[in-house]
Design an enzyme around this catalytic site. Structure first.
Site, PDB file in Angstrom:
ATOM      1  N   SER A 294       0.793  -1.225   0.000  1.00 43.13           N
ATOM      2  CA  SER A 294       0.000   0.000   0.000  1.00 43.13           C
ATOM      3  C   SER A 294       0.825   1.275   0.000  1.00 43.13           C
ATOM      4  O   SER A 294       0.367   2.303  -0.477  1.00 43.13           O
ATOM      5  CB  SER A 294      -0.939   0.010   1.199  1.00 43.13           C
ATOM      6  OG  SER A 294      -0.209  -0.098   2.400  1.00 43.13           O
TER       7      SER A 294
ATOM      8  N   HIS B 225      -5.491  -3.199  -2.420  1.00 46.88           N
ATOM      9  CA  HIS B 225      -5.189  -2.234  -3.488  1.00 46.88           C
ATOM     10  C   HIS B 225      -5.166  -2.881  -4.865  1.00 46.88           C
ATOM     11  O   HIS B 225      -4.958  -2.197  -5.854  1.00 46.88           O
ATOM     12  CB  HIS B 225      -3.856  -1.541  -3.195  1.00 46.88           C
ATOM     13  CG  HIS B 225      -3.929  -0.725  -1.948  1.00 46.88           C
ATOM     14  ND1 HIS B 225      -4.422   0.556  -1.932  1.00 46.88           N
ATOM     15  CD2 HIS B 225      -3.638  -1.046  -0.668  1.00 46.88           C
ATOM     16  CE1 HIS B 225      -4.410   1.007  -0.687  1.00 46.88           C
ATOM     17  NE2 HIS B 225      -3.942   0.053   0.100  1.00 46.88           N
TER      18      HIS B 225
ATOM     19  N   LYS C  19     -11.768   0.656  -2.074  1.00 49.37           N
ATOM     20  CA  LYS C  19     -10.754   1.359  -2.865  1.00 49.37           C
ATOM     21  C   LYS C  19     -11.232   1.399  -4.319  1.00 49.37           C
ATOM     22  O   LYS C  19     -12.091   2.222  -4.623  1.00 49.37           O
ATOM     23  CB  LYS C  19      -9.400   0.712  -2.613  1.00 49.37           C
ATOM     24  CG  LYS C  19      -9.052   0.909  -1.111  1.00 49.37           C
ATOM     25  CD  LYS C  19      -7.828   0.266  -0.652  1.00 49.37           C
ATOM     26  CE  LYS C  19      -7.451   0.602   0.776  1.00 49.37           C
ATOM     27  NZ  LYS C  19      -8.435   0.528   1.830  1.00 49.37           N
TER      28      LYS C  19
HETATM   29  C1  PLP Z   1      -3.197  -3.397   2.358  1.00 48.04           C
HETATM   30  C2  PLP Z   1      -4.397  -2.921   3.124  1.00 48.04           C
HETATM   31  N1  PLP Z   1      -5.132  -3.834   3.782  1.00 48.04           N
HETATM   32  C3  PLP Z   1      -6.218  -3.467   4.485  1.00 48.04           C
HETATM   33  C4  PLP Z   1      -6.621  -2.153   4.541  1.00 48.04           C
HETATM   34  C5  PLP Z   1      -7.829  -1.786   5.340  1.00 48.04           C
HETATM   35  O1  PLP Z   1      -8.925  -1.619   4.503  1.00 48.04           O
HETATM   36  P1  PLP Z   1     -10.162  -0.715   4.954  1.00 48.04           P
HETATM   37  O2  PLP Z   1      -9.781   0.688   4.637  1.00 48.04           O
HETATM   38  O3  PLP Z   1     -11.307  -1.219   4.170  1.00 48.04           O
HETATM   39  O4  PLP Z   1     -10.338  -0.939   6.430  1.00 48.04           O
HETATM   40  C6  PLP Z   1      -5.904  -1.183   3.864  1.00 48.04           C
HETATM   41  C7  PLP Z   1      -6.351   0.228   3.924  1.00 48.04           C
HETATM   42  O5  PLP Z   1      -5.750   1.149   3.498  1.00 48.04           O
HETATM   43  C8  PLP Z   1      -4.747  -1.567   3.153  1.00 48.04           C
HETATM   44  O6  PLP Z   1      -4.007  -0.656   2.526  1.00 48.04           O
END
Ligand code: PLP
Length: 400
Positions: free
Chosen positions: A189, A217, A248
């Site tokens: 991310s 992502h 996203k």
């Molecule tokens: C790699 C990754 N996993 C999980 C999440 C968490 O997702 P959510 O925003 O739906 O809680 C994010 C959020 O930015 C993320 O970048």
């Protein structure tokens, strides 16, 4: 004196000025910005239009007319909230419809929707793993995986980022544990590189581990039809646990896991963040369902995203910026020092570009960066404008 001691003595139990001052002194104070309208390629901040380069709404679906229409219809038919956990008051049709669509999209037997990506990771990892088990976690995995590992009480072994040799050395020496799980982001991310999934899958098979990929992502934007990192590498259903978000590229809110029927049945019974929390609002599920349809119907959206990303990355690199190891549309412009990074973000804003300064603990010490991301909806002129703004701001801050 520790922070906790200070909290209960000089400041009182519920005073935070000293800690806030410390955070600020380190250049790490975070504040949210108020946007004057909807998220889009350009947003209004303090009455001024800026090019937005820090949303995860990669395909511009959060404001797509038919996504909003689907949400409105579900809102009218099923109400604003789900009312309770699905194990308490039942599954609503938008949840069931979305799960069937997600399983088909990912080519798996089943899928299960969670309230958010954070909740999904907490629920999946802590259901699968407990004391006596072991988790192998890439050092750059998202905070929700880090927290999930802690919650599980399994032994957690962090391997060097994408270093499958280091991982293999750990696996070969660790035969005394119960269930073994390898967990990785699909697209990282904050760095925008892609996990070495084929090698991770081979190691998982050789050493009898479960493999979990977090496609927060990647969902909707990589692999044939946007089906994610497993599909990108032609691995399809051979990854045991494919997590993804609806928040996203799908422009909605929530998350899912796709895998075997048994995995989903097990999580319904054991994932505490599925069992003990209210289900996703039906409008969010309906919006995500419509977004999936659009992604399948309009592959040109994803193509535009990737084109904009290479235009932007090329412009930044030739302007003298360090774009790290990015292989995707997530472009980390590495600055290093946290204060310098904030200065650069402020200078950029004055130039009409909103890109977020990402600092520790979100990224390792000394690697503060602007996380720059275009969307499919940016025009080439937005990208050109952003590159020129970066160059001017970079000069002003002594970075290029
Ligand atoms: C790699 C990754 N996993 C999980 C999440 C968490 O997702 P959510 O925003 O739906 O809680 C994010 C959020 O930015 C993320 O970048």
């Amino acid at each position: 004196m520790t922070i906790r001691q200070r909290d209960s003595t000089s400041q009182g139990r519920c005073a935070f000025e000293v800690e806030l001052a410390e955070i600020e002194a380190q250049g790490l104070l975070r504040k949210t910005k108020l946007i004057d309208g909807a998220i889009g390629p350009r947003v209004s901040l303090d009455g001024r239009e800026t090019v937005l380069l820090c949303t995860n709404d990669y395909l511009g679906l959060a404001n797509h007319p038919s996504v909003k229409q689907a949400a409105r219809e579900a809102l009218e038919k099923y109400g604003a909230g789900a009312g309770a956990s699905r194990l308490v008051s039942g599954t609503l049709p938008p949840h069931a419809k979305l799960e069937a669509a997600l399983a088909r999209f990912k080519g798996t037997e089943a899928a299960l929707v969670f309230g958010s990506g954070y909740l999904a990771n907490l629920g999946i990892v802590s259901a699968l793993e407990t004391q006596g088990d072991v988790i192998y976690s890439d050092e750059l995995n998202h905070a929700s995986i880090v927290d999930a590992c802690r919650l599980s009480r399994a032994t957690t072994k962090v391997f060097r980022h994408a270093d499958t040799d280091a991982l293999e050395a750990m696996l070969a020496n660790d035969l005394a544990y119960g269930r073994r799980l390898i967990a990785t982001d699909g697209i990282f991310s904050m760095d925008g590189d892609i996990a070495p999934l084929p090698k991770l899958a081979a190691l998982a098979a050789e050493y009898d581990c479960c493999l979990m990929v977090d496609d927060a992502h990647a969902t909707g934007v990589i692999g044939p039809g946007g089906k994610g990192t497993a599909a990108h590498f032609g691995l399809g259903g051979s990854i045991d646990i494919q997590m993804g978000t609806l928040s996203k590229a799908l422009g909605s809110y929530g998350a899912f896991v796709a895998g075997s029927r048994d995995l989903v049945d097990f999580l319904v019974n054991r994932a505490r963040s599925f069992i003990f929390t209210t289900a996703l609002p039906p409008a969010s599920a309906a919006a995500a369902f419509e977004a999936l349809n659009i992604i399948e119907r309009e592959p040109e959206r994803s193509e535009r995203l990737w084109q904009n990303a290479s235009l932007l990355k090329d412009g930044l690199v030739s302007g003298g910026f360090d774009a790290g190891a990015s292989e995707t549309f997530i472009i980390p412009v590495i600055i290093g020092d946290a204060r310098q990074c904030v200065r650069m973000a402020e200078a950029l804003l004055e130039e009409g570009v909103f890109a977020q300064a990402i600092r520790p603990p979100s990224v390792p010490e000394g690697t503060s960066r602007l996380r720059v991301v275009p969307t499919s909806e940016h025009l080439p002129s937005d990208i050109g404008f952003a590159i020129e703004a970066f160059k001017r701001a970079g000069k002003r801050c002594g970075i290029v």
